[in-house]
Design an enzyme around this catalytic site. Structure first.
Site, PDB file in Angstrom:
ATOM      1  N   TRP A   1       5.239 -41.862  -7.045  1.00  0.00           N
ATOM      2  CA  TRP A   1       6.024 -40.645  -6.974  1.00  0.00           C
ATOM      3  C   TRP A   1       7.496 -40.960  -7.175  1.00  0.00           C
ATOM      4  O   TRP A   1       7.918 -42.119  -7.141  1.00  0.00           O
ATOM      5  CB  TRP A   1       5.761 -39.846  -5.706  1.00  0.00           C
ATOM      6  CG  TRP A   1       6.017 -40.551  -4.374  1.00  0.00           C
ATOM      7  CD1 TRP A   1       6.077 -41.890  -4.122  1.00  0.00           C
ATOM      8  CD2 TRP A   1       6.216 -39.915  -3.121  1.00  0.00           C
ATOM      9  NE1 TRP A   1       6.304 -42.135  -2.801  1.00  0.00           N
ATOM     10  CE2 TRP A   1       6.378 -40.951  -2.146  1.00  0.00           C
ATOM     11  CE3 TRP A   1       6.255 -38.598  -2.699  1.00  0.00           C
ATOM     12  CZ2 TRP A   1       6.606 -40.681  -0.792  1.00  0.00           C
ATOM     13  CZ3 TRP A   1       6.469 -38.342  -1.351  1.00  0.00           C
ATOM     14  CH2 TRP A   1       6.637 -39.365  -0.411  1.00  0.00           C
ATOM     15  N   ASN A   2       8.266 -39.883  -7.432  1.00  0.00           N
ATOM     16  CA  ASN A   2       9.684 -40.035  -7.766  1.00  0.00           C
ATOM     17  C   ASN A   2      10.518 -38.973  -7.063  1.00  0.00           C
ATOM     18  O   ASN A   2      10.026 -37.884  -6.741  1.00  0.00           O
ATOM     19  CB  ASN A   2       9.905 -39.840  -9.273  1.00  0.00           C
ATOM     20  CG  ASN A   2       9.118 -40.790 -10.126  1.00  0.00           C
ATOM     21  OD1 ASN A   2       9.418 -41.966 -10.206  1.00  0.00           O
ATOM     22  ND2 ASN A   2       8.089 -40.255 -10.779  1.00  0.00           N
TER      23      ASN A   2
ATOM     24  N   HIS B   1      20.627 -25.666 -14.492  1.00  0.00           N
ATOM     25  CA  HIS B   1      20.650 -25.131 -15.855  1.00  0.00           C
ATOM     26  C   HIS B   1      20.484 -26.253 -16.880  1.00  0.00           C
ATOM     27  O   HIS B   1      21.208 -26.333 -17.869  1.00  0.00           O
ATOM     28  CB  HIS B   1      21.938 -24.341 -16.083  1.00  0.00           C
ATOM     29  CG  HIS B   1      22.076 -23.195 -15.136  1.00  0.00           C
ATOM     30  ND1 HIS B   1      21.645 -21.924 -15.428  1.00  0.00           N
ATOM     31  CD2 HIS B   1      22.562 -23.139 -13.874  1.00  0.00           C
ATOM     32  CE1 HIS B   1      21.859 -21.133 -14.392  1.00  0.00           C
ATOM     33  NE2 HIS B   1      22.426 -21.846 -13.435  1.00  0.00           N
TER      34      HIS B   1
ATOM     35  N   HIS C   1      15.380 -23.317 -18.934  1.00  0.00           N
ATOM     36  CA  HIS C   1      15.739 -22.884 -17.584  1.00  0.00           C
ATOM     37  C   HIS C   1      15.968 -21.379 -17.506  1.00  0.00           C
ATOM     38  O   HIS C   1      16.068 -20.691 -18.522  1.00  0.00           O
ATOM     39  CB  HIS C   1      16.961 -23.643 -17.063  1.00  0.00           C
ATOM     40  CG  HIS C   1      18.237 -23.362 -17.793  1.00  0.00           C
ATOM     41  ND1 HIS C   1      18.662 -24.116 -18.856  1.00  0.00           N
ATOM     42  CD2 HIS C   1      19.188 -22.404 -17.613  1.00  0.00           C
ATOM     43  CE1 HIS C   1      19.828 -23.645 -19.294  1.00  0.00           C
ATOM     44  NE2 HIS C   1      20.153 -22.604 -18.562  1.00  0.00           N
TER      45      HIS C   1
ATOM     46  N   ASP D   1      18.242 -18.217 -15.935  1.00  0.00           N
ATOM     47  CA  ASP D   1      19.540 -17.774 -15.415  1.00  0.00           C
ATOM     48  C   ASP D   1      19.316 -16.574 -14.503  1.00  0.00           C
ATOM     49  O   ASP D   1      18.824 -15.526 -14.959  1.00  0.00           O
ATOM     50  CB  ASP D   1      20.469 -17.334 -16.546  1.00  0.00           C
ATOM     51  CG  ASP D   1      20.993 -18.489 -17.379  1.00  0.00           C
ATOM     52  OD1 ASP D   1      20.809 -19.646 -16.973  1.00  0.00           O
ATOM     53  OD2 ASP D   1      21.584 -18.210 -18.444  1.00  0.00           O
TER      54      ASP D   1
ATOM     55  N   HIS E   1      24.394 -16.251 -11.326  1.00  0.00           N
ATOM     56  CA  HIS E   1      24.988 -17.347 -12.102  1.00  0.00           C
ATOM     57  C   HIS E   1      26.370 -16.971 -12.619  1.00  0.00           C
ATOM     58  O   HIS E   1      27.183 -17.857 -12.879  1.00  0.00           O
ATOM     59  CB  HIS E   1      24.042 -17.683 -13.259  1.00  0.00           C
ATOM     60  CG  HIS E   1      24.529 -18.739 -14.190  1.00  0.00           C
ATOM     61  ND1 HIS E   1      25.112 -19.914 -13.770  1.00  0.00           N
ATOM     62  CD2 HIS E   1      24.514 -18.802 -15.554  1.00  0.00           C
ATOM     63  CE1 HIS E   1      25.426 -20.654 -14.814  1.00  0.00           C
ATOM     64  NE2 HIS E   1      25.086 -19.998 -15.909  1.00  0.00           N
TER      65      HIS E   1
ATOM     66  N   HIS F   1      26.213 -13.713 -20.822  1.00  0.00           N
ATOM     67  CA  HIS F   1      26.274 -13.974 -19.387  1.00  0.00           C
ATOM     68  C   HIS F   1      26.961 -12.820 -18.664  1.00  0.00           C
ATOM     69  O   HIS F   1      26.475 -12.321 -17.642  1.00  0.00           O
ATOM     70  CB  HIS F   1      27.018 -15.275 -19.110  1.00  0.00           C
ATOM     71  CG  HIS F   1      26.253 -16.511 -19.434  1.00  0.00           C
ATOM     72  ND1 HIS F   1      26.100 -16.979 -20.714  1.00  0.00           N
ATOM     73  CD2 HIS F   1      25.589 -17.379 -18.623  1.00  0.00           C
ATOM     74  CE1 HIS F   1      25.390 -18.092 -20.693  1.00  0.00           C
ATOM     75  NE2 HIS F   1      25.060 -18.356 -19.445  1.00  0.00           N
TER      76      HIS F   1
END
Length: 257
Positions: free
Chosen positions: A61-62, A69, A73, A75, A79, A207
């Site tokens: 595992w990590n 973003h 992804h 928004d 944001h 945006h």
């Protein structure tokens, strides 16, 4: 329950195709780079915890580090300053994460002009041919830019004047935000705005207007060329990060064959 059984049977027998619209997430995934003195997002990276060794003999595992973003992804409205008190990503209703899609293909125009902008007349011409934009659905804006996604230089396409990537005009962004029934905008580029949008009025209008209207963004999508203009259903599931402005996500499309 027959509707759900029919759905699963369609997926099993191939009558419903499931397409992945998501870019792989690696340390080479292109990210948005802002000029100084603005803060910068982190590239994606894995930090190994154990890998079948003395740190954990039976498991691998990590930890991972990334920005909200980075890569494909979501928004959320909060944001942007125009929706600073709007929904964070954890408060997006789950019923809005499954929605129909309209695909507007302007890949030929973007190939001829990397600064190509979608205008209101383009949207109206598409609606004249295909019908109205879907109520509570996504507008997916195909520019062919995903073909550049494995080469950060070509993907950002920047020179001394800044990045040159296709997008949406300020007038069209306002129109989509205020006069259409869509839930949000999906693009193949690093963000929902054009590369030159820092110089628009207002700056970064997708945006500003769309998030300000409580709508959403999907970025760095792939395989939009495999979708028809209408008829696909998109499933976009971000992580429910409390207070988060966005999240990497897996975007799937269901398409009846």
């Amino acid at each position: 329950m027959s509707v759900l059984r029919d759905l699963m049977e369609g997926i099993r027998n191939g009558g419903i195709e499931v397409l992945d619209l998501t870019a792989p997430l690696t340390e080479k995934t292109p990210i948005l780079s802002l000029p100084e003195p603005f803060g910068q997002t982190a590239t994606f990276s894995l930090q190994e915890i154990s890998r079948y060794d003395d740190r954990g003999p039976a498991w691998y595992w990590n930890n991972f580090t990334t920005g909200e973003h980075t890569g494909t992804h979501f928004d959320a409205p909060n944001h942007w300053v125009t929706a600073r008190d709007g929904e964070d990503v954890s408060r997006v209703p789950v019923t809005k994460l499954i929605a129909s899609a309209a695909v507007l293909d302007f890949s030929a125009e973007a190939a001829a002009d990397p600064d190509f902008l979608l205008e209101i007349d383009h949207v109206r011409a598409w609606e004249k041919e295909h019908g109205p934009l879907p109520e509570g659905g996504w507008l997916l804006y195909r520019t062919g830019w995903d073909a550049r996604a494995d080469d950060a230089g070509r993907f950002h396409n920047a020179d001394e004047t800044g990045p040159h990537t296709p997008g949406i005009s300020a007038e069209c962004a306002r129109f989509l935000a205020e006069q259409t029934p869509i839930i949000g905008l999906g693009v193949e580029t690093v963000g929902t705005d054009a590369g030159a949008a820092h110089s628009f009025d207002p700056a970064f209008p997708c945006h500003s207007f769309l998030l300000g209207a409580g709508k959403y963004g999907l970025t760095q999508l792939r395989n939009l060329d495999r979708l028809p203009p209408t008829g696909a259903v998109v499933i976009a599931g971000p992580l429910p990060i409390v207070g988060g402005s966005g999240s990497p996500l897996r975007v799937l499309a269901l398409l009846e064959r």
